[in-house]
Design a protein around this motif. Structure first.
Motif, PDB file in Angstrom:
ATOM      1  N   ARG A 129      44.739 -81.985  17.273  1.00 21.58           N
ATOM      2  CA  ARG A 129      45.773 -81.041  17.697  1.00 21.58           C
ATOM      3  C   ARG A 129      46.098 -80.038  16.588  1.00 21.58           C
ATOM      4  N   ASP A 188      54.363 -82.755  19.656  1.00 20.38           N
ATOM      5  CA  ASP A 188      55.321 -81.925  20.401  1.00 20.38           C
ATOM      6  C   ASP A 188      56.238 -81.186  19.432  1.00 20.38           C
ATOM      7  N   ASP A 220      51.654 -88.465  19.261  1.00 17.39           N
ATOM      8  CA  ASP A 220      52.126 -87.850  20.492  1.00 17.39           C
ATOM      9  C   ASP A 220      53.452 -87.137  20.235  1.00 17.39           C
TER      10      ASP A 220
HETATM   11 MG    MG Z   1      52.657 -85.621  24.307  1.00 16.16          MG
END
Ligand code: MG
Ligand code: IPM
Length: 356
Positions: A105, A250, A246
């Motif tokens: 990411r 964000d 996770d």
């Molecule tokens: Mg997420």
């Protein structure tokens, strides 16, 4: 001419708008003399498929994807189907079925984007979060007993394997080594979680010996959130467990200006199976079907897809076109405070690819 076979899975909500937009820009790249072409195959799996067939994808769905060069995914999530059903029935089925154990990411503040951190210039925030994508808190281990009775019990067991931790650490060190700063932060919680996370730390230390040129440090996940806000320039590449990453990703996306921009790749580094690329924003039912979705997260995911295919020059061209478009506030969608529609942003990126 080289032909890449790409599976498109729009899924639910705005996935149905942004995946076709992604196909359009990939098509424009191919048409503008990149030296390759695409063969797209679309799969209508997701909430609608569930209503018709009682499952999110066919039982032999993975076989249909196996021979593809890559997968472009939209989102899975439906207001009328429990979230754990949509997640486990489609996205995780593909990620785990194809052992896409590295979730990558990247986060940067793109030109023209107003990011919320004061005292943080675009150069101060340039991160890649590596998320363990095959086990940990998402291993699916656990259960419920005495259901509906006062003594009901439920567990979700986070399960980590030595092999699983070693391979993600090695991937993260290698990725950090390939970036200019050669710097890795290993995110942990070994103060409170005294078994698996302690093993995680030990393996990080062992793998670090193979990468003497990578500077690395350890950060507790809670402290890491504060560091991301207060000292963004002190971070470069991060590696974290499935759930920790996770949450951190964000935060990273919000700090870079919008969840609508953030991309991700679910990678099988060994290339035994196709890897899958997707925007991280989810199905966003509140704005679906109105042409308001920001396609930039999908375009950036297409950049990662091209890099994975080894098409570095095409990836660079697409990223440059995307950055020229974000630099123009008239081409900002609603999540960025603008009023541009998905189709206008897509047309602007296509135009830059075709007329150069
Ligand atoms: Mg997420
Ligand atoms: C993500 C998403 C998913 C996740 C959701 C949709 C279950 O938030 O890709 O980060 O938690 O893995």
């Amino acid at each position: 001419m080289k032909t890449y076979r790409i599976a498109c899975i729009p899924g639910d909500g705005i996935g149905k708008e942004v995946v076709p937009a992604g196909q359009e820009v990939l098509e424009a790249l191919a048409q503008s003399g990149s030296g390759f072409r695409f063969e797209f195959t679309s799969f209508g799996w997701g909430g609608d498929w569930y209503r018709a067939h009682g499952k999110m994808m066919p039982d032999d769905g993975l076989d249909a994807l196996r021979g593809m060069d890559a997968i472009l995914f939209g989102s899975a999530g439906d207001p009328h189907i429990p979230d754990h059903v949509t997640l486990w029935g489609l996205r995780l089925k593909i990620c785990q079925g194809f052992d896409q154990y590295a979730n990558v990411r990247p986060t940067r503040i793109l030109p023209g984007i107003d990011a919320p951190l004061k005292r943080c210039g675009p150069k101060d925030l340039d991160w890649v979060i590596v998320r363990e994508n095959s086990e940990g808190e998402y291993a699916g281990v656990g259960g419920r007993a005495h259901q509906g009775h006062p003594i009901e019990v439920a567990t979700d067991v986070s399960m980590m394997t030595r092999a699983g931790v070693e391979r993600i650490m090695r991937f993260a060190f290698k990725l950090a080594q390939s970036r200019p700063r050669k710097q890795l932060t290993v995110v942990t919680k070994s103060n409170a979680q005294r078994h698996a996370m302690v093993m995680w730390d030990e393996i990080a230390l062992a793998v670090s010996q193979e990468f003497p040129d990578v500077k690395w440090d350890k950060e507790l996940v809670d402290a890491c959130t504060a560091r991301m806000v207060n000292r963004p320039a002190s971070l470069d590449t991060l590696v974290a467990t499935n759930l920790h990453a996770d949450i951190l990703s964000d935060l990273a996306a919000a700090l870079a200006g919008s969840l609508g921009i953030a991309p991700t790749g679910n990678i099988d580094p060994e290339r035994r199976y196709p890897s899958m690329f997707e925007p991280i924003h989810g199905s966003a039912f509140d704005i679906m079907g109105q042409g308001l979705a920001n396609p930039v997260g999908t375009f950036w995911s297409c950049v990662m897809l091209l890099e994975h295919l080894g098409e570095q020059e095409a990836a660079r061209r697409l990223m440059q076109a995307v950055e020229e478009v974000t630099a123009d506030p008239k081409l900002h969608t609603r999540d960025l405070g603008g009023s541009a529609k998905t189709a206008e942003v897509t047309a602007a990126v296509r135009h830059r690819l075709l007329n150069r």
